[in-house]
Design an enzyme around this catalytic site. Structure first.
Site, PDB file in Angstrom:
ATOM      1  N   ARG A  87      69.774  92.000  66.862  1.00  0.00           N
ATOM      2  CA  ARG A  87      71.192  92.356  66.964  1.00  0.00           C
ATOM      3  C   ARG A  87      71.901  91.816  65.735  1.00  0.00           C
ATOM      4  NH1 ARG A  87      73.741  93.699  71.866  1.00  0.00           N
ATOM      5  NH2 ARG A  87      75.675  92.876  71.017  1.00  0.00           N
ATOM      6  N   ASN A 102      67.712  82.829  59.602  1.00  0.00           N
ATOM      7  CA  ASN A 102      67.006  84.044  59.998  1.00  0.00           C
ATOM      8  C   ASN A 102      65.715  84.138  59.214  1.00  0.00           C
ATOM      9  OD1 ASN A 102      66.599  86.637  61.218  1.00  0.00           O
ATOM     10  ND2 ASN A 102      67.257  87.588  59.304  1.00  0.00           N
ATOM     11  N   HIS A 123      63.051  86.957  57.775  1.00  0.00           N
ATOM     12  CA  HIS A 123      63.016  88.394  57.487  1.00  0.00           C
ATOM     13  C   HIS A 123      61.709  88.721  56.765  1.00  0.00           C
ATOM     14  CE1 HIS A 123      64.683  92.364  56.712  1.00  0.00           C
ATOM     15  NE2 HIS A 123      64.219  92.248  55.485  1.00  0.00           N
ATOM     16  N   THR A 146      74.896  85.123  56.843  1.00  0.00           N
ATOM     17  CA  THR A 146      76.304  85.367  56.522  1.00  0.00           C
ATOM     18  C   THR A 146      76.651  86.755  57.066  1.00  0.00           C
ATOM     19  OG1 THR A 146      75.609  86.244  54.384  1.00  0.00           O
ATOM     20  CG2 THR A 146      76.288  83.922  54.442  1.00  0.00           C
ATOM     21  N   ASP A 169      71.204  90.404  56.152  1.00  0.00           N
ATOM     22  CA  ASP A 169      70.079  89.946  55.309  1.00  0.00           C
ATOM     23  C   ASP A 169      70.535  89.535  53.904  1.00  0.00           C
ATOM     24  OD1 ASP A 169      68.314  90.474  57.441  1.00  0.00           O
ATOM     25  OD2 ASP A 169      68.015  92.543  56.791  1.00  0.00           O
ATOM     26  N   GLN A 202      52.425  84.071  57.125  1.00  0.00           N
ATOM     27  CA  GLN A 202      53.260  83.224  56.258  1.00  0.00           C
ATOM     28  C   GLN A 202      54.605  82.907  56.910  1.00  0.00           C
ATOM     29  OE1 GLN A 202      51.721  81.833  53.781  1.00  0.00           O
ATOM     30  NE2 GLN A 202      49.971  83.152  54.320  1.00  0.00           N
TER      31      GLN A 202
HETATM   32  C1  GAR Z   1      59.149  89.158  62.480  1.00  0.00           C
HETATM   33  O1  GAR Z   1      58.307  89.819  61.577  1.00  0.00           O
HETATM   34  C2  GAR Z   1      60.491  88.885  61.850  1.00  0.00           C
HETATM   35  O2  GAR Z   1      60.405  88.568  60.477  1.00  0.00           O
HETATM   36  C3  GAR Z   1      61.179  90.208  62.055  1.00  0.00           C
HETATM   37  O3  GAR Z   1      60.811  90.610  63.349  1.00  0.00           O
HETATM   38  C4  GAR Z   1      59.543  90.075  63.651  1.00  0.00           C
HETATM   39  C5  GAR Z   1      59.646  89.307  64.953  1.00  0.00           C
HETATM   40  O4  GAR Z   1      58.386  88.872  65.368  1.00  0.00           O
HETATM   41  N1  GAR Z   1      62.599  90.083  61.934  1.00  0.00           N
HETATM   42  C6  GAR Z   1      63.367  91.028  61.406  1.00  0.00           C
HETATM   43  O5  GAR Z   1      62.944  92.089  61.002  1.00  0.00           O
HETATM   44  C7  GAR Z   1      64.843  90.676  61.353  1.00  0.00           C
HETATM   45  N2  GAR Z   1      65.537  91.576  60.511  1.00  0.00           N
HETATM   46  P1  GAR Z   1      58.264  87.779  66.500  1.00  0.00           P
HETATM   47  O6  GAR Z   1      59.110  88.246  67.673  1.00  0.00           O
HETATM   48  O7  GAR Z   1      56.794  87.794  66.838  1.00  0.00           O
HETATM   49  O8  GAR Z   1      58.726  86.466  65.924  1.00  0.00           O
END
Ligand code: GAR
Length: 227
Positions: free
Chosen positions: A103, A119, A121, A153, A157, A185
């Site tokens: 969200r 966050n 990403h 912010t 992203d 990673q």
């Molecule tokens: C992860 O790859 C994270 O970097 C990405 O969602 C996945 C969540 O995996 N986040 C985004 O894309 C945010 N914009 P998880 O639920 O197994 O941690």
């Protein structure tokens, strides 16, 4: 922003929408003693999120907060974030970690937690903000991809970058194989970023995050395909 004074254990609030492997990496790091923090609450906007199941398994407080009851309000996103804020404050959360939280966070949360929301990403920001970014990296034919932990912010992203990890993109990669390589990673750098915060070693100056005592010995360039 000045650094946190590390007087007691950092109280984390984790927001997650899905499977929660990054939440698990944070839990594992705490249990292994490499992350000096405690998870005060895990909040999800999805009732069936595996992240909530992980919280239960580790006897953490997990809260499902449905966004539907807020949908009819004029500023529904803000109204929902006020409810989130209420839960976070009840649990004395100091730092919010977004871990696969799908969200957009509004100024309601950002204003209450300036430079205190992180966050993760799955790209080397500022390349590929937004969604399905591993697929975009493969489609673009980039040779190096990676992941980023940044402060949140208002721009999606766009916040100051704390730590990044780079991985090669291989010729036969699909979005899935690249995602898996990046995810390994993610699980290393996210707990590390939070630990740096807990130790009071992060200072934000404009766009830049200065890391006190960072080891800057050159690891050598990542060249892909290798020479
Ligand atoms: C992860 O790859 C994270 O970097 C990405 O969602 C996945 C969540 O995996 N986040 C985004 O894309 C945010 N914009 P998880 O639920 O197994 O941690």
């Amino acid at each position: 922003m000045s650094a946190r004074a590390p007087t007691s254990k950092l109280r984390l609030g984790v927001l997650a929408s899905g499977r929660g492997t990054n939440l698990q990496a944070i839990i594992d790091a705490i249990e292994a003693g490499t992350l000096d923090a405690l998870i005060a609450v895990v909040i999800s906007n999805k009732k069936e999120a595996q992240a909530l199941e992980r919280a239960r398994r580790h006897k953490l407080t997990g809260v499902f907060l449905d966004s539907k009851p807020f949908a009819h309000e004029a500023n529904s996103r803000e109204a929902y974030d006020r409810a989130i804020l209420d839960v976070l404050q009840k649990h004395d959360v100091e730092l919010i970690a977004l871990a696969g939280y799908m969200r957009i966070v509004t100024p309601v949360l950002i204003g209450a937690y300036p430079n205190r929301i992180m966050n993760i990403h799955p790209s080397l920001l500022p390349a590929f903000p937004g969604l399905e970014v591993q697929e975009k990296a493969v489609d673009w034919g980039v040779k190096i991809a990676g992941c980023t932990v940044h402060f949140v912010t208002e721009g999606v992203d766009e916040g100051p970058i704390i730590i990044q990890a780079a991985v090669p993109v291989l010729q036969g990669d699909t979005a899935d194989t690249l995602s898996a390589r990046i995810l390994t990673q993610e699980h290393r750098i996210y707990p590390r970023a939070i630990q740096l915060y807990a130790e009071g070693r992060l200072r934000v100056e404009g766009r830049r995050v200065l890391v006190a005592g960072a080891s800057e010995s050159p690891a050598g360039p990542l060249i892909s395909p290798s020479l």
